[in-house]
Design an enzyme around this catalytic site. Structure first.
Site, PDB file in Angstrom:
ATOM      1  N   LYS A 170     -10.041 -17.569  60.469  1.00  0.00           N
ATOM      2  CA  LYS A 170     -10.210 -18.813  59.570  1.00  0.00           C
ATOM      3  C   LYS A 170      -9.650 -20.058  59.992  1.00  0.00           C
ATOM      4  O   LYS A 170     -10.025 -20.970  59.324  1.00  0.00           O
ATOM      5  CB  LYS A 170      -8.732 -18.411  59.273  1.00  0.00           C
ATOM      6  N   LYS A 239      -3.379 -28.454  58.142  1.00  0.00           N
ATOM      7  CA  LYS A 239      -2.008 -27.301  58.331  1.00  0.00           C
ATOM      8  C   LYS A 239      -3.037 -26.541  58.542  1.00  0.00           C
ATOM      9  O   LYS A 239      -2.642 -25.623  60.271  1.00  0.00           O
ATOM     10  CB  LYS A 239      -1.305 -26.423  57.011  1.00  0.00           C
TER      11      LYS A 239
HETATM   12  P1  NDP Z   1      -1.479 -23.844  46.368  1.00  0.00           P
HETATM   13  O1  NDP Z   1      -0.225 -25.332  46.476  1.00  0.00           O
HETATM   14  O2  NDP Z   1      -2.212 -24.231  45.325  1.00  0.00           O
HETATM   15  O3  NDP Z   1      -0.487 -22.988  45.775  1.00  0.00           O
HETATM   16  C1  NDP Z   1       1.091 -22.385  46.432  1.00  0.00           C
HETATM   17  C2  NDP Z   1       1.589 -21.113  46.101  1.00  0.00           C
HETATM   18  O4  NDP Z   1       2.270 -20.758  47.182  1.00  0.00           O
HETATM   19  C3  NDP Z   1       2.287 -21.276  44.688  1.00  0.00           C
HETATM   20  O5  NDP Z   1       2.310 -20.406  44.680  1.00  0.00           O
HETATM   21  C4  NDP Z   1       3.468 -21.594  45.234  1.00  0.00           C
HETATM   22  O6  NDP Z   1       4.156 -21.915  44.154  1.00  0.00           O
HETATM   23  C5  NDP Z   1       3.912 -21.308  46.212  1.00  0.00           C
HETATM   24  N1  NDP Z   1       4.839 -21.465  47.636  1.00  0.00           N
HETATM   25  C6  NDP Z   1       5.069 -22.749  47.493  1.00  0.00           C
HETATM   26  N2  NDP Z   1       5.855 -22.784  48.814  1.00  0.00           N
HETATM   27  C7  NDP Z   1       6.811 -21.853  48.654  1.00  0.00           C
HETATM   28  C8  NDP Z   1       7.640 -21.676  49.192  1.00  0.00           C
HETATM   29  N3  NDP Z   1       8.934 -21.992  49.755  1.00  0.00           N
HETATM   30  N4  NDP Z   1       8.267 -19.845  48.479  1.00  0.00           N
HETATM   31  C9  NDP Z   1       7.306 -19.284  47.526  1.00  0.00           C
HETATM   32  N5  NDP Z   1       5.969 -19.087  47.510  1.00  0.00           N
HETATM   33  C10 NDP Z   1       6.294 -20.787  47.277  1.00  0.00           C
HETATM   34  O7  NDP Z   1      -2.063 -22.889  47.567  1.00  0.00           O
HETATM   35  P2  NDP Z   1      -3.722 -22.349  46.998  1.00  0.00           P
HETATM   36  O8  NDP Z   1      -3.703 -21.139  46.688  1.00  0.00           O
HETATM   37  O9  NDP Z   1      -4.941 -23.549  47.119  1.00  0.00           O
HETATM   38  O10 NDP Z   1      -3.228 -21.757  49.110  1.00  0.00           O
HETATM   39  C11 NDP Z   1      -2.398 -20.383  49.009  1.00  0.00           C
HETATM   40  C12 NDP Z   1      -3.590 -20.558  50.543  1.00  0.00           C
HETATM   41  O11 NDP Z   1      -4.907 -20.314  50.476  1.00  0.00           O
HETATM   42  C13 NDP Z   1      -2.947 -21.450  52.056  1.00  0.00           C
HETATM   43  O12 NDP Z   1      -2.804 -21.087  53.002  1.00  0.00           O
HETATM   44  C14 NDP Z   1      -4.499 -22.186  51.388  1.00  0.00           C
HETATM   45  O13 NDP Z   1      -4.842 -22.721  52.960  1.00  0.00           O
HETATM   46  C15 NDP Z   1      -5.781 -20.695  51.143  1.00  0.00           C
HETATM   47  N6  NDP Z   1      -6.799 -20.824  50.704  1.00  0.00           N
HETATM   48  C16 NDP Z   1      -6.845 -21.918  49.401  1.00  0.00           C
HETATM   49  C17 NDP Z   1      -7.709 -22.193  49.115  1.00  0.00           C
HETATM   50  C18 NDP Z   1      -8.977 -22.750  48.346  1.00  0.00           C
HETATM   51  O14 NDP Z   1      -9.502 -23.416  47.966  1.00  0.00           O
HETATM   52  N7  NDP Z   1      -7.096 -23.543  47.325  1.00  0.00           N
HETATM   53  C19 NDP Z   1      -9.584 -21.478  50.424  1.00  0.00           C
HETATM   54  C20 NDP Z   1      -9.065 -21.200  50.509  1.00  0.00           C
HETATM   55  C21 NDP Z   1      -7.483 -20.374  51.479  1.00  0.00           C
HETATM   56  P3  NDP Z   1       5.142 -22.485  43.290  1.00  0.00           P
HETATM   57  O15 NDP Z   1       3.680 -22.058  42.021  1.00  0.00           O
HETATM   58  O16 NDP Z   1       6.037 -22.216  42.403  1.00  0.00           O
HETATM   59  O17 NDP Z   1       4.738 -23.454  43.547  1.00  0.00           O
END
Ligand code: NDP
Length: 295
Positions: A170, A239
């Site tokens: 990835k 990241k």
């Molecule tokens: P977001 O920033 O939209 O969401 C992050 C999630 O993680 C939220 O549910 C957030 O909770 C939670 N979170 C953040 N910090 C903490 C913490 N310290 N403890 C617990 N929960 C936490 O990210 P994405 O959904 O876009 O991405 C998630 C993963 O998927 C990442 O690794 C990203 O690289 C990967 N990804 C994303 C894609 C995309 O198109 N968006 C595509 C492919 C992979 P809260 O609601 O409280 O903020």
């Protein structure tokens, strides 16, 4: 099979929707309101803590920003380690780093709990359609057990190697995305300054050997139109590139293009902030070039 899903972010929420439509599901999110809203809409159980989510789950899925947040969820009275049953499998869909995943797998193993890294590709739209590509690291037996759950949101599911191999593949994929996007924006900025229409240039490039996702989709749909929708944060791509750069260093591969481009994304993250979309890197190139890449 009972499933727990932790992390209802931009991509986690649509993935969790598919899971909840097929399996009894508990959801947990750091911001509780999101889990409550999800549970009301999709019939899942809103768990109060990671431990509560993992209770009775055969498969525990995490989808958080980085491996650091995943590892932090393991510990404490309310952590995943306190809730996960013997025989359960932690499936980490975070775009994480191989080394942390190997450490997590080692911590789970003595109590007969298993780990598969399973980062995804295909974006929010792929998650909504349930057509993500999932690259997995772990044992064949562990993947076979959790595959029916992954099939709820994935179309192409590939075992890349042992624990960490999915995250490594990835990271390399993301590094290519970052390099292609930056290089395409640079080239188009130069062409725009020389008076060549970026639309025409892309028509040629996309019928030639330089084409890539950035030239075929991202730039035409988001830069030329000036739409710049926010679907995948630049901070997350930076990241991912950092993970790929560290991985290359660990393997003794100099990778100067990757190291330099990672530095450029790091600077752009500082300039554009945590909420900017990854395609907004084109704005940095535009500013530095004194031009705009318009359709
Ligand atoms: P977001 O920033 O939209 O969401 C992050 C999630 O993680 C939220 O549910 C957030 O909770 C939670 N979170 C953040 N910090 C903490 C913490 N310290 N403890 C617990 N929960 C936490 O990210 P994405 O959904 O876009 O991405 C998630 C993963 O998927 C990442 O690794 C990203 O690289 C990967 N990804 C994303 C894609 C995309 O198109 N968006 C595509 C492919 C992979 P809260 O609601 O409280 O903020």
């Amino acid at each position: 099979m009972n499933v727990a899903f932790l992390g209802l972010g931009a991509i986690g929420a649509p993935m969790a929707r598919h899971v909840a439509s097929r399996f009894p599901t508990a959801v947990w999110n750091r911001t509780t309101a999101r889990a409550k809203a999800f549970s009301e809409q999709h019939g899942a159980r809103a768990a109060t803590t990671p431990r509560d989510a993992a209770r009775g789950a055969d498969v525990v899925i995490t989808c958080l920003p980085t491996s650091r947040e995943v590892e932090q969820l393991l510990d404490g009275d309310d952590g995943l380690m306190a809730g996960m049953e013997r025989g359960a499998t932690l499936v980490d869909c975070t775009s994480g780093d191989p080394t942390t995943s190997q450490r997590i797998a080692q911590r789970l193993a003595p109590s007969a709990r298993y780990f598969v890294d399973a980062p995804v590709s295909g974006g929010v739209s792929g998650a909504e359609q349930g057509s993500l590509t999932i690259m997995c690291g772990g044992s064949e037996a562990d993947l076979t057990r959790v595959r029916p759950v992954l099939e709820a949101f994935g179309k192409k599911i590939v075992l890349c190697g042992g624990v960490g191999a999915g995250h490594a593949v990835k990271a390399v994929n993301q590094a290519l995305l970052g390099v292609h996007l930056y290089a395409a924006a640079e080239g188009l900025a130069a062409l725009a300054k020389a008076g060549v229409s970026p639309t025409l240039a892309l028509e040629v490039i996309n019928a030639s050997s330089g084409r890539c996702n950035a030239t075929e989709n991202l730039i035409p749909q988001r830069v030329l139109t000036r739409a710049f929708p926010r679907t995948f944060r630049l901070a997350l791509l930076e990241k991912d590139m950092g993970i790929a750069a560290a991985f290359a260093r660990t393997e003794g591969v100099p990778a100067p293009v990757l190291q330099l481009t990672t530095e450029l994304y790091r600077a752009a993250r500082r300039e554009l902030g945590e909420e900017a979309d990854h395609v907004e890197i084109a704005k940095v190139v535009e500013r530095e070039s004194g031009t705009e890449i318009r359709g």
